[in-house]
Scaffold this motif. Structure first.
Motif, PDB file in Angstrom:
ATOM      1  N   GLU A 280      -5.937-108.033  17.918  1.00  0.00           N
ATOM      2  CA  GLU A 280      -5.529-107.106  17.015  1.00  0.00           C
ATOM      3  C   GLU A 280      -4.230-106.006  17.606  1.00  0.00           C
ATOM      4  OE1 GLU A 280      -6.999-103.218  14.264  1.00  0.00           O
ATOM      5  OE2 GLU A 280      -8.570-104.577  15.032  1.00  0.00           O
ATOM      6  N   TYR A 281      -4.423-105.924  18.826  1.00  0.00           N
ATOM      7  CA  TYR A 281      -3.209-105.193  19.555  1.00  0.00           C
ATOM      8  C   TYR A 281      -2.592-105.971  20.424  1.00  0.00           C
ATOM      9  CZ  TYR A 281      -6.085-101.424  17.533  1.00  0.00           C
ATOM     10  OH  TYR A 281      -7.076-100.747  16.778  1.00  0.00           O
ATOM     11  N   THR A 282      -2.630-107.330  20.246  1.00  0.00           N
ATOM     12  CA  THR A 282      -1.826-108.195  21.179  1.00  0.00           C
ATOM     13  C   THR A 282      -0.827-108.673  20.554  1.00  0.00           C
ATOM     14  OG1 THR A 282      -3.872-108.948  22.096  1.00  0.00           O
ATOM     15  CG2 THR A 282      -2.085-110.126  22.508  1.00  0.00           C
ATOM     16  N   GLN A 283       0.410-108.203  20.982  1.00  0.00           N
ATOM     17  CA  GLN A 283       1.866-109.121  20.448  1.00  0.00           C
ATOM     18  C   GLN A 283       1.860-110.621  20.473  1.00  0.00           C
ATOM     19  OE1 GLN A 283       4.287-106.843  19.485  1.00  0.00           O
ATOM     20  NE2 GLN A 283       5.553-108.346  18.539  1.00  0.00           N
ATOM     21  N   LEU A 284       1.900-111.087  19.312  1.00  0.00           N
ATOM     22  CA  LEU A 284       1.918-112.590  19.309  1.00  0.00           C
ATOM     23  C   LEU A 284       3.245-113.228  19.021  1.00  0.00           C
ATOM     24  CD1 LEU A 284      -1.257-113.322  17.104  1.00  0.00           C
ATOM     25  CD2 LEU A 284      -1.120-113.241  19.381  1.00  0.00           C
ATOM     26  N   SER A 285       3.637-114.117  20.064  1.00  0.00           N
ATOM     27  CA  SER A 285       4.703-114.654  19.708  1.00  0.00           C
ATOM     28  C   SER A 285       4.563-116.265  20.092  1.00  0.00           C
ATOM     29  CB  SER A 285       5.944-114.497  20.369  1.00  0.00           C
ATOM     30  OG  SER A 285       5.998-114.863  21.899  1.00  0.00           O
ATOM     31  N   VAL A 286       5.207-117.401  19.260  1.00  0.00           N
ATOM     32  CA  VAL A 286       5.154-118.737  19.645  1.00  0.00           C
ATOM     33  C   VAL A 286       5.300-118.913  21.112  1.00  0.00           C
ATOM     34  CG1 VAL A 286       6.230-121.118  19.422  1.00  0.00           C
ATOM     35  CG2 VAL A 286       5.723-119.297  17.544  1.00  0.00           C
ATOM     36  N   ASN A 287       6.390-118.202  21.762  1.00  0.00           N
ATOM     37  CA  ASN A 287       6.811-118.467  23.041  1.00  0.00           C
ATOM     38  C   ASN A 287       5.593-118.244  24.101  1.00  0.00           C
ATOM     39  OD1 ASN A 287       8.870-120.148  22.724  1.00  0.00           O
ATOM     40  ND2 ASN A 287      10.496-118.598  23.242  1.00  0.00           N
ATOM     41  N   HIS A 288       5.273-116.933  23.814  1.00  0.00           N
ATOM     42  CA  HIS A 288       4.110-116.675  24.817  1.00  0.00           C
ATOM     43  C   HIS A 288       2.785-117.264  24.452  1.00  0.00           C
ATOM     44  CE1 HIS A 288       6.252-112.164  24.595  1.00  0.00           C
ATOM     45  NE2 HIS A 288       6.883-113.026  25.355  1.00  0.00           N
ATOM     46  N   ILE A 289       2.329-117.617  23.410  1.00  0.00           N
ATOM     47  CA  ILE A 289       1.210-118.414  23.251  1.00  0.00           C
ATOM     48  C   ILE A 289       1.384-119.852  23.929  1.00  0.00           C
ATOM     49  CG2 ILE A 289      -0.360-119.523  21.478  1.00  0.00           C
ATOM     50  CD1 ILE A 289       0.410-117.310  19.608  1.00  0.00           C
TER      51      ILE A 289
ATOM     52  N   LYS B 214      -2.392-110.607  27.064  1.00  0.00           N
ATOM     53  CA  LYS B 214      -2.450-109.248  27.385  1.00  0.00           C
ATOM     54  C   LYS B 214      -1.669-108.972  28.506  1.00  0.00           C
ATOM     55  CE  LYS B 214      -6.266-107.667  24.555  1.00  0.00           C
ATOM     56  NZ  LYS B 214      -7.605-107.375  24.302  1.00  0.00           N
ATOM     57  N   ALA B 215      -2.132-109.871  29.625  1.00  0.00           N
ATOM     58  CA  ALA B 215      -1.622-109.613  31.188  1.00  0.00           C
ATOM     59  C   ALA B 215      -0.028-109.810  30.840  1.00  0.00           C
ATOM     60  CB  ALA B 215      -2.330-110.879  31.834  1.00  0.00           C
ATOM     61  N   GLY B 216       0.406-110.734  30.038  1.00  0.00           N
ATOM     62  CA  GLY B 216       1.653-111.052  29.922  1.00  0.00           C
ATOM     63  C   GLY B 216       2.480-109.971  29.367  1.00  0.00           C
ATOM     64  N   SER B 217       1.878-109.206  28.349  1.00  0.00           N
ATOM     65  CA  SER B 217       2.507-108.225  27.693  1.00  0.00           C
ATOM     66  C   SER B 217       2.496-106.926  28.451  1.00  0.00           C
ATOM     67  CB  SER B 217       1.791-107.740  26.027  1.00  0.00           C
ATOM     68  OG  SER B 217       0.601-107.612  26.434  1.00  0.00           O
ATOM     69  N   MET B 218       1.642-106.701  29.437  1.00  0.00           N
ATOM     70  CA  MET B 218       1.479-105.506  30.169  1.00  0.00           C
ATOM     71  C   MET B 218       2.690-105.808  31.279  1.00  0.00           C
ATOM     72  SD  MET B 218      -2.406-104.956  31.202  1.00  0.00           S
ATOM     73  CE  MET B 218      -2.327-104.192  32.845  1.00  0.00           C
TER      74      MET B 218
ATOM     75  N   ARG C 268      -6.907-113.945  13.487  1.00  0.00           N
ATOM     76  CA  ARG C 268      -5.281-113.715  13.415  1.00  0.00           C
ATOM     77  C   ARG C 268      -4.560-114.799  14.462  1.00  0.00           C
ATOM     78  NH1 ARG C 268      -2.551-109.623  16.794  1.00  0.00           N
ATOM     79  NH2 ARG C 268      -0.500-109.253  16.010  1.00  0.00           N
ATOM     80  N   LEU C 269      -4.921-115.046  15.328  1.00  0.00           N
ATOM     81  CA  LEU C 269      -4.544-116.027  16.281  1.00  0.00           C
ATOM     82  C   LEU C 269      -4.268-117.414  15.502  1.00  0.00           C
ATOM     83  CD1 LEU C 269      -3.258-116.761  19.097  1.00  0.00           C
ATOM     84  CD2 LEU C 269      -5.674-117.168  19.747  1.00  0.00           C
ATOM     85  N   LYS C 270      -5.462-118.106  15.046  1.00  0.00           N
ATOM     86  CA  LYS C 270      -5.261-119.109  14.145  1.00  0.00           C
ATOM     87  C   LYS C 270      -4.259-119.118  12.973  1.00  0.00           C
ATOM     88  CE  LYS C 270      -8.045-123.038  12.914  1.00  0.00           C
ATOM     89  NZ  LYS C 270      -7.543-123.640  12.044  1.00  0.00           N
ATOM     90  N   ASP C 271      -4.490-117.996  12.293  1.00  0.00           N
ATOM     91  CA  ASP C 271      -3.317-117.656  11.168  1.00  0.00           C
ATOM     92  C   ASP C 271      -1.982-117.723  11.733  1.00  0.00           C
ATOM     93  OD1 ASP C 271      -5.325-117.533   9.540  1.00  0.00           O
ATOM     94  OD2 ASP C 271      -5.420-115.531   9.300  1.00  0.00           O
ATOM     95  N   PHE C 272      -1.800-117.183  12.921  1.00  0.00           N
ATOM     96  CA  PHE C 272      -0.530-117.106  13.516  1.00  0.00           C
ATOM     97  C   PHE C 272       0.065-118.432  13.794  1.00  0.00           C
ATOM     98  CE2 PHE C 272       2.565-116.787  16.973  1.00  0.00           C
ATOM     99  CZ  PHE C 272       3.608-115.898  16.388  1.00  0.00           C
ATOM    100  N   ILE C 273      -0.748-119.336  14.335  1.00  0.00           N
ATOM    101  CA  ILE C 273      -0.254-120.734  14.888  1.00  0.00           C
ATOM    102  C   ILE C 273      -0.083-121.383  13.561  1.00  0.00           C
ATOM    103  CG2 ILE C 273      -1.160-122.844  15.985  1.00  0.00           C
ATOM    104  CD1 ILE C 273      -2.622-121.034  17.833  1.00  0.00           C
ATOM    105  N   GLU C 274      -0.974-121.254  12.788  1.00  0.00           N
ATOM    106  CA  GLU C 274      -0.706-122.155  11.225  1.00  0.00           C
ATOM    107  C   GLU C 274       0.665-121.969  10.638  1.00  0.00           C
ATOM    108  OE1 GLU C 274      -5.548-123.170  10.305  1.00  0.00           O
ATOM    109  OE2 GLU C 274      -4.092-121.859   8.930  1.00  0.00           O
TER     110      GLU C 274
END
Lengths: 187, 177
Positions: free
Chosen positions: A114-123, A178-182, B4-10
């Motif tokens: 929920e509080y983690t910034q998601l981005s394709v490259n980070h994932i 999370k470690a990455g965003s920190m 949320r993670l799966k949705d984001f990836i999809e």
């Protein structure tokens, strides 16, 4: 089993007879998708390219046995996954981490994102840092679209092992994110 | 609960499939499938036929327009071609023997090679006849040398292909699909 309608059936039939042009057409249609799968499975470009070649050589050699019971895409994708898993096993990569399965290990970690910034490259970066077994299960479930029953058959593990490994893989990936965003915040 | 993670990836699937395939990958696959070698062989055959047609054309032209009677010369009287013939024939025989030893598992390739070499032999017979007719000898000798070189090139090409094939063990793995 009923025959699937495949829009590329004429090309597939020609390719099965060894027609070089048709084989190249099929390669152009599916190579990129299979190369990306190979990369996720093998975690390096060199091995991914090797696997891609093995996949297409094998697929063309066995194409006469393809009966249109699935789409060609699903068929070659399964060959790709199996080839990569066989190669990882040959390299003695640990695909099943022998950790004790506890209820908390398979509890929901979803709210952790929920509080983690998601981005394709980070994932993608975080996936590359996962242990091999986690990365493979994570890729099969989250990106290749297989369910736990199918993963258990592909990897020759139980459904519950597949579920617990996926849960652990997600937990680990979120920790890395999370470690990455920190780290990004500190920099 | 939503994942949320799966949705984001999809929702960002394209971003996870953006790696481009290395450009030379298909060439490597095509070579292993035997496509490129076959097309090379076809190309060589095509070039041989064109070469034969050109040489025959030159010969006809010279015969028709050169009415002056010239003394006949025998093949044995042209020292450079005798020397070249001895050299290339020995090289070709060595290479042909090497290819035969490697080509046990590839009878079709062997057959195709024999067809190519036979075509070049036919051209060579015509060239020798032209040489004996003493028509445009310089060009004829050059064409004969080219003929020998082409034979060597075909044999060398097939030899490298067979060596590569013989090095790689056949894949016998099967899949459960």
């Amino acid at each position: 089993m009923t025959e699937q309608i495949d829009i590329h059936k004429p090309i597939i039939q020609k390719a099965a007879k060894g027609n070089a042009k048709a084989q190249k057409q099929l390669y152009e249609l599916y190579a990129k998708a299979m190369f990306n799968i190979c990369y996720r499975m093998m975690n390096n470009l060199y091995d991914a390219e090797d696997m891609l070649q093995e996949v297409f050589i094998d697929a063309f050699n066995r194409l006469e046995s393809f009966r249109f019971e699935s789409t060609f895409g699903a068929w070659i994708k399964r060959i790709t996954i199996n080839k990569c898993i066989n190669e990882l096993k040959r390299k003695k990569v640990a695909l099943e981490l022998k950790e004790e399965i506890t209820p908390d290990a398979i509890s929901d970690d979803y709210e952790d994102t929920e509080y983690t910034q998601l981005s394709v490259n980070h994932i993608k970066h975080a996936m590359a840092l996962l242990p091999d077994g986690y990365r493979v299960i994570f890729s099969l479930y989250m990106l290749e679209g297989y369910d736990h029953q199918e993963i258990s058959e592909i990897m020759n593990i139980t459904v519950s092992t597949s579920k617990s490994q996926l849960a652990r893989a997600k937990k680990k990936l979120i920790e890395v994110l999370k470690a990455g965003s920190m780290q990004y915040n500190l920099n | 609960m939503t994942d949320r993670l799966k949705d984001f990836i999809e929702n960002n699937a394209d971003g996870f499939n953006d790696l481009e395939v290395p450009k030379e990958s298909w060439d490597k696959i095509a070579t292993r499938l035997g496509h490129s070698k076959k097309s090379n062989s076809v190309k060589i055959r095509y070039i041989s036929i064109i070469a034969a047609a050109c040489i025959a054309g030159i010969a006809v032209f010279m015969v028709v327009f050169n009415n002056t009677e010239q003394p006949t010369s025998q093949l044995a009287e042209v020292p450079e071609i005798v020397e070249a013939e001895a050299y290339y024939t020995s090289q070709i025989n060595v290479k042909r023997e090497q290819v035969y030893q490697l080509a046990g598992g590839f009878p079709e390739l062997k057959e195709e090679m024999e067809i190519d070499l036979a075509e070049l032999d036919t051209i060579m017979v015509q060239l020798k006849k032209d040489l004996n007719d003493n028509v445009s000898n310089e060009e004829v000798i050059e064409a004969m040398i080219q003929n020998y070189r082409m034979k060597l090139m075909i044999l060398e090409d097939i030899k490298s292909f067979l060596e590569e094939k013989n090095e790689k063990p056949k894949n016998t793995k099967s899949y459960e699909l």
